[in-house]
Design a protein around this motif. Structure first.
Motif, PDB file in Angstrom:
ATOM      1  N   GLU A 358      -8.665   0.809  11.205  1.00  0.00           N
ATOM      2  CA  GLU A 358      -7.275   0.487  11.518  1.00  0.00           C
ATOM      3  C   GLU A 358      -6.584  -0.189  10.343  1.00  0.00           C
ATOM      4  O   GLU A 358      -5.418   0.062  10.047  1.00  0.00           O
ATOM      5  N   LEU A 359      -7.325  -1.045   9.661  1.00  0.00           N
ATOM      6  CA  LEU A 359      -6.773  -1.760   8.518  1.00  0.00           C
ATOM      7  C   LEU A 359      -6.396  -0.781   7.402  1.00  0.00           C
ATOM      8  O   LEU A 359      -5.323  -0.873   6.805  1.00  0.00           O
ATOM      9  N   GLU A 360      -7.275   0.166   7.172  1.00  0.00           N
ATOM     10  CA  GLU A 360      -7.047   1.142   6.104  1.00  0.00           C
ATOM     11  C   GLU A 360      -5.754   1.913   6.380  1.00  0.00           C
ATOM     12  O   GLU A 360      -4.911   2.093   5.505  1.00  0.00           O
ATOM     13  N   GLU A 361      -5.627   2.309   7.658  1.00  0.00           N
ATOM     14  CA  GLU A 361      -4.464   3.075   8.092  1.00  0.00           C
ATOM     15  C   GLU A 361      -3.186   2.237   7.910  1.00  0.00           C
ATOM     16  O   GLU A 361      -2.181   2.707   7.362  1.00  0.00           O
ATOM     17  N   ALA A 362      -3.255   0.988   8.364  1.00  0.00           N
ATOM     18  CA  ALA A 362      -2.088   0.101   8.317  1.00  0.00           C
ATOM     19  C   ALA A 362      -1.673  -0.179   6.873  1.00  0.00           C
ATOM     20  O   ALA A 362      -0.476  -0.165   6.540  1.00  0.00           O
ATOM     21  N   LEU A 363      -2.639  -0.425   6.012  1.00  0.00           N
ATOM     22  CA  LEU A 363      -2.334  -0.749   4.604  1.00  0.00           C
ATOM     23  C   LEU A 363      -1.675   0.436   3.895  1.00  0.00           C
ATOM     24  O   LEU A 363      -0.792   0.259   3.058  1.00  0.00           O
ATOM     25  N   LYS A 364      -2.122   1.637   4.306  1.00  0.00           N
ATOM     26  CA  LYS A 364      -1.519   2.835   3.719  1.00  0.00           C
ATOM     27  C   LYS A 364      -0.044   2.898   4.100  1.00  0.00           C
ATOM     28  O   LYS A 364       0.830   3.166   3.282  1.00  0.00           O
ATOM     29  N   ARG A 365       0.223   2.613   5.401  1.00  0.00           N
ATOM     30  CA  ARG A 365       1.600   2.726   5.899  1.00  0.00           C
ATOM     31  C   ARG A 365       2.491   1.637   5.318  1.00  0.00           C
ATOM     32  O   ARG A 365       3.680   1.814   5.147  1.00  0.00           O
ATOM     33  N   MET A 366       1.923   0.498   5.004  1.00  0.00           N
ATOM     34  CA  MET A 366       2.740  -0.617   4.505  1.00  0.00           C
ATOM     35  C   MET A 366       3.168  -0.420   3.055  1.00  0.00           C
ATOM     36  O   MET A 366       3.997  -1.156   2.544  1.00  0.00           O
ATOM     37  N   ASP A 368       3.397  -0.549  -0.983  1.00  0.00           N
ATOM     38  CA  ASP A 368       2.920  -1.357  -2.102  1.00  0.00           C
ATOM     39  C   ASP A 368       2.825  -2.841  -1.751  1.00  0.00           C
ATOM     40  O   ASP A 368       3.820  -3.557  -1.758  1.00  0.00           O
ATOM     41  N   LEU A 369       1.657  -3.229  -1.466  1.00  0.00           N
ATOM     42  CA  LEU A 369       1.417  -4.665  -1.221  1.00  0.00           C
ATOM     43  C   LEU A 369       0.635  -5.207  -2.404  1.00  0.00           C
ATOM     44  O   LEU A 369      -0.204  -4.492  -2.973  1.00  0.00           O
ATOM     45  N   THR A 370       0.910  -6.452  -2.715  1.00  0.00           N
ATOM     46  CA  THR A 370       0.117  -7.073  -3.796  1.00  0.00           C
ATOM     47  C   THR A 370      -1.296  -7.310  -3.261  1.00  0.00           C
ATOM     48  O   THR A 370      -1.501  -7.385  -2.037  1.00  0.00           O
ATOM     49  N   PRO A 371      -2.292  -7.443  -4.147  1.00  0.00           N
ATOM     50  CA  PRO A 371      -3.657  -7.717  -3.677  1.00  0.00           C
ATOM     51  C   PRO A 371      -3.726  -8.952  -2.778  1.00  0.00           C
ATOM     52  O   PRO A 371      -4.482  -8.994  -1.804  1.00  0.00           O
ATOM     53  N   LYS A 372      -2.943  -9.945  -3.101  1.00  0.00           N
ATOM     54  CA  LYS A 372      -2.964 -11.160  -2.306  1.00  0.00           C
ATOM     55  C   LYS A 372      -2.451 -10.886  -0.880  1.00  0.00           C
ATOM     56  O   LYS A 372      -3.019 -11.361   0.117  1.00  0.00           O
ATOM     57  N   GLN A 373      -1.379 -10.060  -0.809  1.00  0.00           N
ATOM     58  CA  GLN A 373      -0.823  -9.722   0.511  1.00  0.00           C
ATOM     59  C   GLN A 373      -1.831  -8.899   1.324  1.00  0.00           C
ATOM     60  O   GLN A 373      -2.007  -9.109   2.528  1.00  0.00           O
ATOM     61  N   GLN A 374      -2.508  -7.978   0.630  1.00  0.00           N
ATOM     62  CA  GLN A 374      -3.526  -7.155   1.319  1.00  0.00           C
ATOM     63  C   GLN A 374      -4.628  -8.051   1.898  1.00  0.00           C
ATOM     64  O   GLN A 374      -5.086  -7.851   3.024  1.00  0.00           O
ATOM     65  N   GLU A 375      -5.017  -9.039   1.109  1.00  0.00           N
ATOM     66  CA  GLU A 375      -6.082  -9.955   1.540  1.00  0.00           C
ATOM     67  C   GLU A 375      -5.660 -10.723   2.788  1.00  0.00           C
ATOM     68  O   GLU A 375      -6.439 -10.915   3.730  1.00  0.00           O
TER      69      GLU A 375
END
Lengths: 431, 262
Positions: A358-366, A368-375
């Protein structure tokens, strides 16, 4: 606990004529167990077959019953079907308790006898070498060996003799340091004499000699032990070189008189002489026992020693039972823990996979997030999953370990999609 | 100032407790704990005795207090030395009470400072003391085996069931009692003669006043001599030989006590 079941017959309920019909010779055991597994009734099993019992300990497959096992046993031996009532069935905790008691000698005909421990071990090794032992059975038998050893060493239940022959052997061990250097003289060739002498012969005494009034009968008797025959007239001379004398002639009057034994003792330079007089009427004059270095026991003395031993074993059996009860408790808790960690591990594994997907899917949809935001997103989702699972996991632990609620684990399995544990893979940590 | 012998006593008492428990439960762990505790006490005592010897220049066996404690030390040393041969674990059940008895008896007697005599500072005294104390140590351990023999013999003659304690067989008890006696007897004899030789060579015969120590020494020597003879020739029944060893050990106690009047 796995689906452990025990079916069997023993000396308590089944007469020897029927028990012997069910007995398995060593080479027959593994093929039978293998056949049972291939028939789909069991995942694995151990077969214990001794003079006093035939017992099958099985890790049962789902859908199979004790009746299937009994049917297979009866069929393989041609056992009369109408005697189905002779079999007993024990399941789960009761089967574990039974095995602990059997291995400790508490269920034996002679309370606390040690041979059964070796027989249980042998049965387990045969099944293991035949590849028909599952992990739960392996754990169970290892635990049973541990418990039996504890019971034996801590209670000393098998130490005191309870039969006349063992009493005689035990007394000899209190007199002599090493029986393999001792010589035995058998006076008379009675059955009782043979039984008593067998213990000594099995322990590997240096020499056995037989003196009998009827020389031919003596020769025949001596053949049984591979013994030397001494002419009856020479037995006083043979006494000088003997350390243990077992006398069971049918003589109406004593044959070993005090003056004769006194002379013998002087010639032996007072080396200890153990005389076992199992004849009735007695073969040895009572005053012989007063000679220095002579230890004389008649049949009543030996019986008394055996009776004392039995009373002692009965006392120790009470202690042994309580040890078994606490070991059983520990073992079931251990199994509960094991099942619990398997279930929790399975749940955590499933939750982890769902979370990652689910996380992978959500991050794709969001985008360009910075690495810090992804974390931050990842950690948030992980915390949510852990927090949601925390309560049910804590509750199931409490129910299983503290309140010992039956089936709590099964209910948990039904409620959540628990993945089966993978061999050799440690379960994830609890939230 | 703390008496350091209390530390050794603590370990000896612990060892005795473990040894008695071992007799009851026969757990290997209890035996190991016995040996560890006894070993710790033994090391402490060895250091104490060595320090005392170093400071006073007199072997630590010149009064009753010291002699009792040195005897306890010698008995324990013999057990440790002999264990690889006897492999007798149950002996600790009998031995540790004996060690404690000797050690505590020493503690109950005041450790009075000595009026130094020239003899104390000669090597003769050290040789005499150590031979005598080790000789007595051998007799005490031999006595324990003799006592075990008598117990077994009594139990068998009265047709009792075998003992609850896994005590050695008659044959083994007799064998070790004999070996220890026969090993200790020449050592003890040399210990006695070392003192006599010194007395003859350097002593003053006018001041020689034989007392309890000398009398008991000779009596123990004679009684144990008869027991040794009985064992060597097999002319005396083992039970009587064992009683002679018991009597010899009793006289050995008198030797220790005799130092009071020395």
């Amino acid at each position: 606990m796995s689906d452990l079941i025990l079916v069997g017959v023993n000396h308590k309920k089944t007469p020897v004529e029927l028990r012997e019909g069910l007995a398995f010779a060593d080479p027959e055991k593994v093929p039978f167990l293998d056949g049972l597994r291939q028939s789909g009734h069991v995942k694995g099993a151990v077969l214990l077959s001794t003079c006093n019992r035939v017992e099958l300990y099985a890790d049962l497959r789902e859908g199979s019953t004790a009746e299937d096992l009994i049917g297979s046993l009866m069929e393989s031996r041609g056992f009369p079907r109408e005697r189905r009532d002779l079999f007993y069935i024990q399941e789960q905790k009761d089967a574990v308790r039974h095995l602990f008691r059997v291995a400790s000698g508490l269920d034996s005909m002679i309370l606390g006898e040690p041979q059964i421990f070796g027989q249980v071990k042998e049965a387990y090794f045969q099944a293991r070498d035949g590849g028909v032992v599952t992990t739960p059975l392996n754990l169970l038998f290892q635990k049973a060996f541990h418990v039996a050893k504890q019971v034996r060493t801590q209670t000393g239940i098998g130490e005191r003799p309870v039969t006349i022959s063992y009493a005689a052997f035990n007394l000899a061990s209190s007199i002599f340091a090493d029986l393999s250097t001792k010589r035995i003289l058998l006076l008379g060739a009675g059955e009782m004499s043979r039984i008593v002498a067998t213990h000594f012969v099995e322990s590997g005494v240096k020499q056995v000699r037989v003196a009998n009034r009827t020389y031919e009968h003596g020769v025949e008797f001596a053949r049984y032990f591979g013994a030397e025959v001494v002419p009856w007239a020479d037995f006083p001379k043979a006494l000088i070189q003997s350390d243990i004398v077992i006398s069971s002639t049918g003589a109406p009057r004593p044959i070993l008189l005090r003056p004769m034994v006194e002379t013998v003792m002087k010639l032996r330079r007072w080396a200890s002489l153990f005389i076992i007089d199992i004849a009735v009427p007695r073969d040895v004059e009572e005053t012989v026992g007063k000679i220095d270095g002579v230890y004389l026991y008649d049949i009543d003395d030996l019986q008394e020693v055996a009776d004392e031993g039995l009373a002692e074993r009965q006392k120790k059996a009470t202690l042994a039972e309580s040890m078994i009860a606490s070991e059983l408790d520990l073992y079931t808790r251990f199994l509960d823990h094991q099942s619990l960690s398997e279930v929790i591990g399975g749940l955590m594994g499933w939750a982890g996979r769902v979370q990652d997907a689910e996380l992978e899917e959500a991050l794709k949809r969001m985008g360009d997030l910075t690495p810090k935001q992804q974390e931050v997103v990842k950690n948030t989702v992980r915390r949510v999953v852990h927090k949601i699972l925390h309560h049910p996991i804590t509750q199931v632990k409490r129910l299983v370990l503290e309140e010992e609620t039956a089936n709590a684990l099964q209910v948990f399995r039904d409620l959540f999609p628990v993945e089966p544990a993978q061999e050799g893979k440690a379960p994830p940590e609890d939230p | 100032m703390i008496d350091h012998s209390v530390y050794a006593l603590f370990f000896y008492v612990s060892a005795m407790a473990f040894a008695l428990l071992y007799g009851g439960f026969r757990q290997k762990t209890l035996f190991i704990l016995t040996v560890i505790s006894a070993g710790a006490g033994f090391v402490i005592q060895t250091v104490m005795e060595a320090r005392a010897w170093f400071h006073t220049e007199i072997p630590p066996a010149a009064n009753l207090h010291e002699l009792f404690q040195l005897t306890a030390w010698a008995v324990l040393a013999l057990y440790f030395i002999l264990y690889p041969m006897t492999r007798s674990r149950i002996l600790v059940f009998f031995l540790m009470p004996l060690v404690n008895l000797a050690y505590m008896a020493g503690m109950m007697v005041p450790n009075q400072p000595l009026e130094p005599k020239p003899f104390y500072f000669t090597p003769w005294f050290a040789i005499h003391i150590f031979l005598l104390v080790f000789g007595i140590g051998f007799f005490f351990v031999s006595f324990l085996y003799a006592a075990i023999f008598i117990m077994q013999d009594h139990s068998l003659r009265h047709r009792h069931a075998p003992s609850h304690l896994p005590i050695p067989s008659l044959e083994e008890a007799e064998r070790w009692s004999a070996r220890l006696l026969l090993a200790g007897y020449p050592i003890y004899t040399l210990g006695m003669f070392s003192s006599i030789i010194y007395g003859v060579l350097f002593g003053n015969k006018e001041h020689y006043r034989p007392g309890l120590l000398e009398g008991a020494s000779v009596l123990a020597w004679l009684v144990l001599g008869v027991a040794s003879y009985g064992w060597l020739t097999a002319k005396v029944h083992p039970r009587r030989r064992s009683w002679l060893v018991v009597a010899g050990a009793a006289f050995s106690v008198l030797i220790i006590l005799g130092i009071i009047w020395h």
